[in-house]
Scaffold this motif. Structure first.
Motif, PDB file in Angstrom:
ATOM      1  N   THR A 163      19.227  20.938   0.413  1.00 34.78           N
ATOM      2  CA  THR A 163      19.576  21.909  -0.630  1.00 34.78           C
ATOM      3  C   THR A 163      19.045  21.527  -2.005  1.00 34.78           C
ATOM      4  O   THR A 163      19.312  22.235  -2.983  1.00 34.78           O
ATOM      5  CB  THR A 163      21.102  22.084  -0.726  1.00 34.78           C
ATOM      6  N   HIS A 164      18.322  20.433  -2.109  1.00 29.24           N
ATOM      7  CA  HIS A 164      17.865  19.958  -3.412  1.00 29.24           C
ATOM      8  C   HIS A 164      16.673  20.785  -3.885  1.00 29.24           C
ATOM      9  O   HIS A 164      15.520  20.496  -3.578  1.00 29.24           O
ATOM     10  CB  HIS A 164      17.503  18.474  -3.346  1.00 29.24           C
ATOM     11  N   MET A 165      16.980  21.840  -4.632  1.00 28.50           N
ATOM     12  CA  MET A 165      15.958  22.762  -5.122  1.00 28.50           C
ATOM     13  C   MET A 165      16.204  23.078  -6.590  1.00 28.50           C
ATOM     14  O   MET A 165      17.263  22.770  -7.140  1.00 28.50           O
ATOM     15  CB  MET A 165      15.979  24.062  -4.292  1.00 28.50           C
ATOM     16  N   ASP A 166      15.238  23.725  -7.214  1.00 28.81           N
ATOM     17  CA  ASP A 166      15.341  24.095  -8.616  1.00 28.81           C
ATOM     18  C   ASP A 166      16.351  25.220  -8.808  1.00 28.81           C
ATOM     19  O   ASP A 166      16.318  26.233  -8.094  1.00 28.81           O
ATOM     20  CB  ASP A 166      13.968  24.538  -9.130  1.00 28.81           C
ATOM     21  N   GLN A 167      17.251  25.062  -9.789  1.00 29.72           N
ATOM     22  CA  GLN A 167      18.290  26.067 -10.018  1.00 29.72           C
ATOM     23  C   GLN A 167      17.708  27.439 -10.356  1.00 29.72           C
ATOM     24  O   GLN A 167      18.172  28.465  -9.866  1.00 29.72           O
ATOM     25  CB  GLN A 167      19.222  25.622 -11.149  1.00 29.72           C
ATOM     26  N   ARG A 191      18.401  30.925  -8.336  1.00 26.64           N
ATOM     27  CA  ARG A 191      19.011  32.090  -8.990  1.00 26.64           C
ATOM     28  C   ARG A 191      18.153  33.340  -8.800  1.00 26.64           C
ATOM     29  O   ARG A 191      18.668  34.428  -8.512  1.00 26.64           O
ATOM     30  CB  ARG A 191      19.199  31.820 -10.484  1.00 26.64           C
ATOM     31  N   LYS A 192      16.854  33.192  -8.972  1.00 26.12           N
ATOM     32  CA  LYS A 192      15.960  34.338  -8.796  1.00 26.12           C
ATOM     33  C   LYS A 192      16.056  34.908  -7.391  1.00 26.12           C
ATOM     34  O   LYS A 192      16.010  36.126  -7.195  1.00 26.12           O
ATOM     35  CB  LYS A 192      14.514  33.907  -9.097  1.00 26.12           C
ATOM     36  N   ARG A 193      16.221  34.045  -6.397  1.00 20.92           N
ATOM     37  CA  ARG A 193      16.333  34.528  -5.028  1.00 20.92           C
ATOM     38  C   ARG A 193      17.647  35.267  -4.830  1.00 20.92           C
ATOM     39  O   ARG A 193      17.692  36.287  -4.138  1.00 20.92           O
ATOM     40  CB  ARG A 193      16.191  33.355  -4.051  1.00 20.92           C
ATOM     41  N   PHE A 194      18.749  34.787  -5.425  1.00 18.33           N
ATOM     42  CA  PHE A 194      20.028  35.494  -5.361  1.00 18.33           C
ATOM     43  C   PHE A 194      19.862  36.918  -5.903  1.00 18.33           C
ATOM     44  O   PHE A 194      20.332  37.877  -5.301  1.00 18.33           O
ATOM     45  CB  PHE A 194      21.092  34.747  -6.175  1.00 18.33           C
ATOM     46  N   TYR A 195      19.208  37.040  -7.048  1.00 13.07           N
ATOM     47  CA  TYR A 195      19.032  38.357  -7.663  1.00 13.07           C
ATOM     48  C   TYR A 195      18.158  39.254  -6.783  1.00 13.07           C
ATOM     49  O   TYR A 195      18.420  40.459  -6.644  1.00 13.07           O
ATOM     50  CB  TYR A 195      18.408  38.208  -9.050  1.00 13.07           C
ATOM     51  N   ALA A 196      17.123  38.662  -6.179  1.00 11.56           N
ATOM     52  CA  ALA A 196      16.210  39.462  -5.343  1.00 11.56           C
ATOM     53  C   ALA A 196      16.908  39.984  -4.095  1.00 11.56           C
ATOM     54  O   ALA A 196      16.722  41.142  -3.706  1.00 11.56           O
ATOM     55  CB  ALA A 196      14.999  38.614  -4.953  1.00 11.56           C
ATOM     56  N   ILE A 197      17.729  39.147  -3.466  1.00 11.26           N
ATOM     57  CA  ILE A 197      18.448  39.585  -2.261  1.00 11.26           C
ATOM     58  C   ILE A 197      19.447  40.681  -2.615  1.00 11.26           C
ATOM     59  O   ILE A 197      19.626  41.646  -1.871  1.00 11.26           O
ATOM     60  CB  ILE A 197      19.170  38.401  -1.593  1.00 11.26           C
ATOM     61  N   ALA A 205      32.832  28.385  -2.083  1.00  7.65           N
ATOM     62  CA  ALA A 205      33.023  28.617  -3.521  1.00  7.65           C
ATOM     63  C   ALA A 205      32.495  27.456  -4.355  1.00  7.65           C
ATOM     64  O   ALA A 205      33.056  27.128  -5.404  1.00  7.65           O
ATOM     65  CB  ALA A 205      34.496  28.893  -3.841  1.00  7.65           C
ATOM     66  N   LEU A 206      31.408  26.833  -3.917  1.00  3.54           N
ATOM     67  CA  LEU A 206      30.808  25.753  -4.678  1.00  3.54           C
ATOM     68  C   LEU A 206      30.106  26.308  -5.913  1.00  3.54           C
ATOM     69  O   LEU A 206      29.619  27.440  -5.908  1.00  3.54           O
ATOM     70  CB  LEU A 206      29.785  24.986  -3.838  1.00  3.54           C
ATOM     71  N   ARG A 207      30.054  25.509  -6.976  1.00  2.78           N
ATOM     72  CA  ARG A 207      29.173  25.814  -8.094  1.00  2.78           C
ATOM     73  C   ARG A 207      27.731  25.653  -7.609  1.00  2.78           C
ATOM     74  O   ARG A 207      27.460  24.872  -6.697  1.00  2.78           O
ATOM     75  CB  ARG A 207      29.450  24.881  -9.253  1.00  2.78           C
ATOM     76  N   LEU A 208      26.815  26.351  -8.235  1.00  2.00           N
ATOM     77  CA  LEU A 208      25.430  26.243  -7.826  1.00  2.00           C
ATOM     78  C   LEU A 208      24.947  24.799  -7.921  1.00  2.00           C
ATOM     79  O   LEU A 208      24.290  24.289  -7.003  1.00  2.00           O
ATOM     80  CB  LEU A 208      24.534  27.148  -8.686  1.00  2.00           C
ATOM     81  N   GLY A 209      25.286  24.121  -9.019  1.00  3.58           N
ATOM     82  CA  GLY A 209      24.886  22.733  -9.175  1.00  3.58           C
ATOM     83  C   GLY A 209      25.436  21.840  -8.079  1.00  3.58           C
ATOM     84  O   GLY A 209      24.763  20.917  -7.613  1.00  3.58           O
ATOM     85  N   GLU A 210      26.688  22.118  -7.663  1.00  3.73           N
ATOM     86  CA  GLU A 210      27.287  21.330  -6.575  1.00  3.73           C
ATOM     87  C   GLU A 210      26.562  21.560  -5.260  1.00  3.73           C
ATOM     88  O   GLU A 210      26.301  20.620  -4.500  1.00  3.73           O
ATOM     89  CB  GLU A 210      28.768  21.697  -6.439  1.00  3.73           C
TER      90      GLU A 210
END
Length: 345
Positions: A105-109, A113-119, A46-51
């Protein structure tokens, strides 16, 4: 506030795994595994995306205790299921990640997010409703449905107060009814010292052509295994994360002298709390945990041969075919577990 059901979370997780496995080459596989790692951190921690994107994989994972350390001004620690930590460890320690250690895990937010939506779209879910925040909220809802106290969930989420956490989480009418049923069932178990009864969630489900293997993880972190028919799986609409009840009839529970390390399905250590000896048969009550008591019917001859007495440390076991499964509301309404999903039926 939108949340995913346990079935939707399972579907989403499988889609992430399949997408990762289908990478056409090592370079793509490494990229997809990095994204999968972020998903698992949010799905189970349950981490925040930024975390999740700021995790240092060299120092923030404590694998033996299944703990993730999260920094920042609201620094905290969260625990994830053992199987989830095993998956995280496999990803982090892959040879493909060697040059990225510490920054996997150091990637662009926006990219993540776009990958979450695509999956989400790949598995038929509404992409707009399956972003990282929704997955995080859904994990929080799962924890509350598993009877984790609100103030603990609040700390797990990194919220400043239980009021924040309560406002952050909502339940459907069906979810609320299921939670209340489970709470009442647990109260009934405590009041009546019910024996041979378990309550937990489905942690593993394997369905074959005729039978299905079901692993139930109880509130006391015990694993109870059951073998039931495919028809029962369909009737109960079984899926991982689902809340279930289980019982085992006393004649099916075997008691033997204590093993050093009990192994095998449905094999536990316990202490005999009482014995009711008859001329031919005797009943033996064994405390396995503080809240789980098992009762066995065995021959008096066998009882005397083993030399069992009150206080004896023993091993108890039962076949997966003897475990009867049912939904919490079915137990409340029917009261007869023998009418539910039993392995040998």
């Amino acid at each position: 506030m939108k949340q995913l059901t346990s079935k939707e979370l399972h579907l989403l997780t499988e889609a992430w795994l399949e997408w990762t496995r289908s990478a056409p080459n090592d370079s793509q596989l490494r990229s997809r595994e990095r994204l999968l790692l972020v998903f698992l951190l949010i799905r189970h921690g349950a981490l925040r995306l930024g975390e999740a994107l700021q995790i240092n994989d060299l120092k923030d994972f404590d694998y033996p205790t299944c703990t993730i350390r999260i920094g920042g001004s609201r620094g905290r620690e969260v625990q994830v299921p053992e199987k989830a930590m095993e998956a995280i460890s496999a990803l982090v320690n892959s040879p493909r990640m060697l040059r990225l250690r510490g920054t996997i895990t150091h990637m662009d937010q926006g990219y993540v997010r776009k990958r979450f939506y695509a999956i989400a779209a790949m598995c038929g879910l509404d992409p707009a409703s399956v972003g990282p925040q929704i997955v995080r909220q859904s994990r929080a809802s799962e924890l509350l449905q598993a009877n984790i106290p609100l103030n603990i969930v609040q700390k797990f989420l990194g919220q400043r107060s239980p009021v924040q956490a309560a406002g952050f989480i909502s339940f459907s009418d069906d979810d609320a009814r299921r939670i209340v049923h489970n709470h009442l069932r647990q109260e009934a178990l405590r009041r009546s010292s019910a024996r041979n009864a378990f309550t937990g969630t489905v942690s593993r489900l394997q369905v074959d052509a005729v039978t299905a293997f079901v692993e139930l993880t109880t509130l006391q972190d015990m694993q109870v295994h059951s073998l039931i028919t495919v028809e029962s799986v369909q009737r109960l609409d079984l899926h991982e994360g689902q809340l279930l009840n289980a019982t085992v009839k006393a004649p099916f529970i075997m008691v033997s002298p204590q093993c050093a390390q009990p192994r095998g399905s449905n094999t536990f250590s316990g202490r005999i709390s009482s014995i009711n000896k008859g001329a031919v048969e005797s009943s033996v009550v064994i405390d396995v945990t503080e809240n789980i008591t098992l009762c066995s019917i065995m021959s008096t001859e066998e009882l005397e041969e083993y030399g069992f007495d009150k206080g004896s440390q023993v091993t108890v076991s039962f076949s997966p075919f003897a475990v009867v499964l049912g939904l919490p509301e079915e137990w409340e309404n029917r009261g007869q577990p023998g009418q539910l999903a039993q392995g040998h039926q």
